[in-house]
Design an enzyme around this catalytic site. Structure first.
Site, short mmCIF file in Angstrom:
data_model
loop_
_atom_site.label_atom_id
_atom_site.label_comp_id
_atom_site.label_asym_id
_atom_site.label_seq_id
_atom_site.Cartn_x
_atom_site.Cartn_y
_atom_site.Cartn_z
N LYS A 193 10.05 0.63 -0.90
CA LYS A 193 9.12 1.44 -0.11
C LYS A 193 9.64 2.84 0.16
CE LYS A 193 6.12 -1.87 0.46
NZ LYS A 193 4.76 -1.78 -0.09
N GLU A 245 3.46 4.37 -6.51
CA GLU A 245 2.30 3.61 -6.00
C GLU A 245 1.72 4.26 -4.74
OE1 GLU A 245 2.92 -0.58 -6.11
OE2 GLU A 245 1.74 -0.94 -4.30
N GLU A 262 -4.64 -1.67 -4.02
CA GLU A 262 -4.47 -3.05 -3.52
C GLU A 262 -5.52 -3.44 -2.47
OE1 GLU A 262 -0.50 -1.92 -2.24
OE2 GLU A 262 -0.95 -2.65 -0.24
N HIS A 301 -1.58 -6.68 -7.18
CA HIS A 301 -0.94 -6.77 -5.86
C HIS A 301 -1.06 -8.21 -5.40
CE1 HIS A 301 -1.01 -6.55 -1.39
NE2 HIS A 301 -0.04 -5.69 -1.58
#
Ligand code: MG
Length: 370
Positions: free
Chosen positions: A158, A214, A240, A289
């Protein structure tokens, strides 16, 4: 194929140490599993994720009374009705219906969808990089290292939840330790604007092991995605939280290279599979996802097995599926063997694998509000 019984298995796991992404820290993991049984004794499992007190009540008071006695043969109409009440419940029900139909025909889910191109599907270890610990970066590095030792060679971490300087320190440390043995994706969970994304430009151009970037920006800012794409040296991914109709305007536009639909966020698993095949018609890649459920991840793996390759290149024939690499016992409810970063898909009728009932019973929610 009339439905005789619907059993609910609401599951909750409070996390001993919260972890999270740019959207905040998670304190628990949860899902609602349910099992449909027909009058002939065929069973099918479904799964959805929502706040348990409301989703359980929705099933008990409305969805179960509506479905009992109805025929699985009428599943399209049943799903249409339930999706108007609760789309995620409909997505889960569509999984149970598919399993019952496959069991009835004594074929696998992938047989039902036209057959497999492959029996092994690559997965990537998906991390929630942030925690309450002051030394969160080091904890993240050690966790990635552990998963590498277990055979993963692809991972997603992340960004977007800390300052750009901190996040770049984290990713630079990861890269200096593991870039030779790891393919990496970075996920910003829609945190940035175009200028913040530009702050990563020099670093991104330095690394050649990045799989994709992403959801740098909110997904509706397609013009800003276009600007970023003009200098970005790697694929953009996202979607997602989008439904199938919301993907349609993105297809073939070149702003999102890799679509990331979640099977639980479509109104049925059939709609999810159709979306994948439609994406192929537009020359788009799809890497699903699947962070929130063991059963929906298994369906995503089945769909990836049935999807034609995006390329003729040897070793590049199919996109990887997300694999929750955090502490989460719910991820093992429908066990499948994983070897060197690939899932070996079961071949038996229906799912080809049985749920771990002991684990399910150990995780049953006690009904308290959380
Ligand atoms: Mg994401």
């Amino acid at each position: 194929m009339n439905i005789r019984l619907i059993e609910l298995f609401p599951l909750l796991y409070p996390l001993p140490k919260p972890y999270g992404d740019a959207n905040g820290l998670k304190k628990h993991r949860s899902c609602l599993l349910f099992r449909l049984t027909t009058e002939l004794g065929l069973t099918g499992w479904g799964e959805c994720v929502d706040w348990l007190p409301t989703i359980v009540k929705g099933f008990e008071d409305r969805i179960i009374p509506y479905l009992l006695g109805k025929s699985v043969a009428d599943r399209q109409q049943l799903l249409r009705t339930v999706s108007q009440w609760h789309p995620r419940a409909a997505a889960g029900l569509s999984m149970a219906f598919s399993e019952i139909v496959a069991q009835h025909a004594r074929i696998s889910i992938t047989d039902l969808w036209g057959g497999r191109w492959r029996h092994r599907i690559p997965v990537y270890a998906s991390f929630q990089s942030y925690s309450e610990e002051s030394d969160w970066m080091n904890s993240s590095l050690r966790l990635v290292e552990q998963r590498l030792m277990q055979g993963f060679s692809k991972a997603k971490v992340k960004i977007g939840g800390k300052t750009i300087r901190e996040d770049q320190g984290h990713i630079s440390a990861l890269q200096s330790q593991f870039s030779q043995v790891l393919e990496l994706a970075l996920d910003a969970n829609q945190s940035y604007d175009a200028a913040a994304a530009g702050n990563w430009r020099a670093l991104l151009q330095r690394w050649d092991n990045l799989m994709w970037l992403e959801e740098l920006l909110p997904m509706h800012r397609q013009e800003q995605y276009r600007q970023i794409k003009s200098w970005l040296p790697l694929p953009c991914s996202g979607g997602e939280n989008l439904s199938a109709p919301e993907f349609i305007p993105l297809l073939g536009k070149g702003t999102i290279d890799i679509l990331q639909p979640d099977p639980m966020h479509q109104t049925s698993i059939q709609e999810y599979v159709q979306l994948l095949f439609t994406a192929r018609q537009f020359g788009q890649r799809v890497s699903p996802h699947t962070f929130d459920g063991s059963l929906s991840r298994l369906y995503a793996l089945f769909a990836q097995a049935c999807l034609p390759p995006w390329s003729k290149m040897t070793g590049e024939e199919i996109e990887p599926v997300e694999w929750d690499a955090m502490e989460n016992p719910l991820t093992q409810l429908f066990p499948v063997p994983i070897q060197q970063g690939e899932v070996v898909l079961p071949t038996g009728a229906g799912l080809g694998t049985a749920p771990d009932m002991e684990r399910i019973r150990s995780l049953l929610w006690d009904g308290h509000t959380y």
